[in-house]
Write an enzyme that holds these catalytic residues in place. Structure first.
Site, short mmCIF file in Angstrom:
data_model
loop_
_atom_site.label_atom_id
_atom_site.label_comp_id
_atom_site.label_asym_id
_atom_site.label_seq_id
_atom_site.Cartn_x
_atom_site.Cartn_y
_atom_site.Cartn_z
N ALA A 62 35.00 44.89 38.32
CA ALA A 62 34.36 45.77 39.30
C ALA A 62 33.23 44.99 39.98
O ALA A 62 32.72 44.01 39.43
CB ALA A 62 33.81 47.01 38.61
N GLY A 103 37.15 45.13 35.00
CA GLY A 103 38.06 45.98 35.78
C GLY A 103 39.28 45.24 36.25
O GLY A 103 40.32 45.85 36.51
N GLU A 106 41.62 45.63 33.48
CA GLU A 106 42.00 47.05 33.44
C GLU A 106 43.01 47.38 34.53
O GLU A 106 43.93 48.16 34.34
CB GLU A 106 40.75 47.92 33.55
CG GLU A 106 39.87 47.78 32.31
CD GLU A 106 38.54 48.49 32.46
OE1 GLU A 106 37.81 48.20 33.44
OE2 GLU A 106 38.24 49.34 31.62
N GLU A 126 32.25 43.69 29.75
CA GLU A 126 31.27 44.68 30.23
C GLU A 126 30.09 44.84 29.28
O GLU A 126 28.97 45.11 29.73
CB GLU A 126 31.96 46.02 30.41
CG GLU A 126 32.89 46.11 31.61
CD GLU A 126 34.31 45.65 31.30
OE1 GLU A 126 34.53 44.90 30.33
OE2 GLU A 126 35.20 46.04 32.08
#
Ligand code: T1G
Length: 704
Positions: A62, A103, A106, A126
């Protein structure tokens, strides 16, 4: 700019993510990706999809720069893109090379299969930002690599090579070839089998020992010393536990609630600040990013003592040949032997191989002659901290070193401009202030002289990255950034003892704040004679600013710290435990009496306010004088060179968190006390920012 390139190869759509530098999944990329997937799903001629990135990056996760509160909610959210992939009626395969983190991983877990290059770097880091995988990673990864392995990867934020995961169900293939072709092959095989295509969420967690695994991890985290990550680690565990305790959808809900809570935590805000601060230091205002960089193929180091040996090791570790020069054969042999012994110790712990030791020692050329430095591209002197000695060294180097060679001093406080003036090449002179042990400490202060050229500066910034250091540019002043601040921090600590605090109270209050070791215990460890010599130097150079120091009384009574068995504390032979000592308390009492000070009650809150306040105030002065480029640079120095607690983000970030108005009020109180030292006067930058209701970070943004 289009962040996605769409192509079809016969009946397979290949969607290339391309948002430099790391395909971070900010809104532009999420939107383009969502549209490209929808386009492929709507195209009847497309039988399968491959989603990929660049050779260097599938995705770095992200977009951290979007964080400010709860996870970004601008649709399409990352979760929306992942669900779009997962529920697709055509098979989707992720083709992964380079980094695939957070992310990014993910996203790949939303695909029906994944193909990775053996060298791809895979992880959910993270937790290092004080949060947790909030895109389903805590629910999907365990279903593919198992509970225990996923727990370790997620709670430690591990980044591993794809090849180490080839024994799990994470990848259909781990290849050492063109991953898009391999992914297309996998996609076609899935298409041939027909729908429905396996969704990771539908994989059952077959973990008979789940509770034992969770409990073992819980106990391990309870003992964690990393206060910056502890909250996030514990919540990572709880989220992953959802894979065995909750239906998938409930596990996702819990994960989202936990990450939104963590996003608001002071620890995560501090760690995200540090992430960007440690990258901002490479940007030097007024120095073009494309400034040429000189080739550094051989480095000379003068002085084979503790610092010179450590500096030489830093270069050897990066595969850079070193000519190590000393004045006598005995000193040279001793220095080389210590380097070799250090490497052998590291090898005995399995961190490097015996072959590594040989390779590194083969790159080391011991010498007694400066003439052997004539082919060096950079020479770093680490000789005795005396201006005359260093001037003599620079004079010789100037005569011997080739044109274009960079001449650097490892001095911790001497004036670089004075040294540069002794050479015919002031543009090639700067300070490279390593921190002991130089082969271990990540911080490097690059001290820029008035005449240091931009090319020399960028060359050394590039070298710092090459040897794994975090380099911060400092201007010329006594103590540059870090040592100038630690002098104030230490003086504030000593002042508290004079006013009535016991040494152990000062240390314990600052250790409770997060320092691993309080300043007085640290002084005993380093040796109180070091500060004593510095104060004597100051007294000689600025007698009017000298004042009696309580630590001088300790040193003059032979209490040098651990090395002499006593300092602020006493130490049993062979034991480093600091034991409160009535003899030290008597010396302190007599010092107070001599100064006419009646001891008063000091609170722990005041200990922190004074010692950290002294750091903030000196840091503000360093900014005013242009010695540091940014408040966040000062944080990087103090985090990486002085073990400032990472959960507080650095002294200047912490100042913003508690509010500059509170910092100013404290300073105004401290400086108004009878006999207060002049340096308690609030820095004018703090006064002006409070008047303008601005924070240091706002001030930094305005000047960017
Ligand atoms: N977001 C925004 N910018 C990023 C970024 C990211 N994720 N990663 C890197 N950058 C920028 C960085 O600031 C720098 O910018 C440039 O890229 C090069 O970085 C929902 C919530 C990827 C291993 O924690 O570990 O996904 O200074 O100098 O040494 O679950 O960057 O050039 O302007 O570090 O090659 C999870 C963080 C996010 C990975 C590359 N991801 N990044 O290292 O280059 S949270 C991470 C890194 C998340 C989801 C959650 C490293 C790297 P500039 P660099 P590098």
């Amino acid at each position: 700019m289009q962040t996605v390139h769409y192509e079809t190869r016969d009946d397979v759509a290949v969607i290339h993510m391309n948002r430099p530098p790391v395909n971070s999944l900010g809104h532009p990329l999420r939107k383009d990706l969502h549209e490209a997937i929808a386009r492929a799903l709507a195209d009847a001629s497309v039988k399968a999809l491959v989603v990929t990135g660049t050779d260097k990056a599938f995705s770095g996760g992200a977009d951290i720069s979007e964080f400010g509160g709860p996870l970004p909610s601008t649709e399409p959210r990352l979760a929306s893109v992942i669900e779009q992939m997962e529920s697709a009626d055509k098979p989707i395969v992720a083709a992964i090379s380079g980094i695939c983190l957070g992310g990014g991983l993910e996203l790949a877990l939303g695909a029906h299969e994944r193909v990775a290059h053996v060298q791809a770097r895979i992880g959910l880091p993270e937790v290092k930002l004080g949060i947790l995988p909030g895109g389903g990673g805590t629910q999907r990864l365990p279903r593919l690599v198992g509970l225990k392995r996923a727990l370790t990867m997620i709670t430690e934020g591990l980044i591993v090579r794809a090849s180490t995961l080839s024994d799990t169900r994470l990848f259909a293939q781990v290849v050492d070839e063109d991953i898009v072709s391999a992914a297309i092959q996998t996609a076609r095989e899935l298409a041939a089998k027909g729908a429905p295509y396996r969704r990771v969420r539908d994989i059952d967690m077959d973990e008979p020992n789940a509770q034992a695994i969770l409990d073992e991890c819980r106990q391990k985290l309870a003992g964690s010393k990393d206060k910056a990550m502890q909250l996030a680690q514990q919540n990572c565990l709880e989220s992953v536990a959802g894979t065995v305790n909750l239906p998938f959808s409930k596990g996702l809900e819990q994960e989202r609630a936990l990450i939104n809570m963590l996003m608001e935590s002071s620890q995560s805000k501090a760690l995200r600040h540090i992430f960007f601060a440690e990258r901002a230091v490479t940007k030097i205002p007024g120095v073009a990013a494309d400034t040429p960089i000189r080739d550094i193929s051989r480095v000379g180091v003068i002085g084979a003592g503790t610092m010179g040996g450590g500096i030489a090791m830093s270069m050897l570790n990066a595969g850079i040949p070193v000519t190590l020069v000393e004045a006598t054969q005995q000193a040279l042999d001793r220095g080389v032997a210590i380097i070799e012994r250090n490497y052998e110790n590291t090898a005995s712990k399995g961190r490097i191989t015996a072959e590594d030791v040989q390779k590194r020692m083969a790159l080391l050329t011991p010498s007694l002659a400066y003439e052997d430095l004539s082919d060096a591209d950079l020479v770093i002197e680490a000789v005795f901290e005396d201006m005359d000695v260093k001037k003599s060294v620079f004079g010789k180097l100037d005569a011997i070193c080739k044109s274009g060679a960079i001449l650097a001093s490892n001095t911790s406080y001497l004036n670089i401009d004075e040294l540069a003036a002794t050479t015919s090449r002031p543009g090639d002179v700067l300070g490279l202030h390593f921190f002991s042990p130089a082969n271990v400490m990540k911080l490097l202060e690059i001290v820029r002289g008035d005449k240091t050229s931009n090319e020399v500066l960028t060359t050394c910034m590039s070298l710092a990255r090459r040897i794994g250091k975090i380099a911060v540019v400092a201007g010329v002043c006594d103590g540059f950034i870090g040592n100038r601040m630690v002098a104030r921090y230490t003086a504030a600590a000593h002042g508290l003892v004079v006013q009535g605090a016991a040494p152990q109270q000062v240390d314990q209050a600052l250790e409770a704040y997060g320092f691993s070791m309080g300043p007085l215990r640290m002084g005993d460890l380093a040796g109180l004679d070091i500060g004593y010599a510095t104060r004597k130097r100051y007294k000689a150079s600025a007698p009017d600013q000298w004042y009696p120091h309580i630590a001088d009384d300790l040193v003059e009574q032979g209490r040098l710290g651990q090395k002499s068995g006593s300092g602020w504390y006493r130490y049993e032979p062979g034991n480093r435990q600091a034991i409160p000592d009535p003899q030290a308390e008597e010396i302190i009492r007599q010092f107070r009496q001599r100064l006419g000070v009646s001891p008063r009650v000091v609170t722990d809150e005041e200990v922190v306010a004074r010692c950290v306040g002294a750091l903030i105030n000196e840091g503000a002065r360093i900014l005013e004088e242009g010695i540091a480029l940014r408040p966040s640079d000062i944080d990087v120095v103090y985090l990486n060179g002085y073990a400032f607690p990472r959960q507080h983000g650095g002294p200047m970030f912490y100042a913003d968190q508690i509010g500059l108005d509170k910092v100013l009020a404290d300073l105004q109180r401290f400086c108004s006390e009878p006999g207060a030292k002049s340096w308690w006067q609030p820095a004018s930058l703090i006064v002006s920012l409070v008047n303008e209701s601005k924070s240091l970070s706002q001030w930094q943004k305005e000047r960017a």
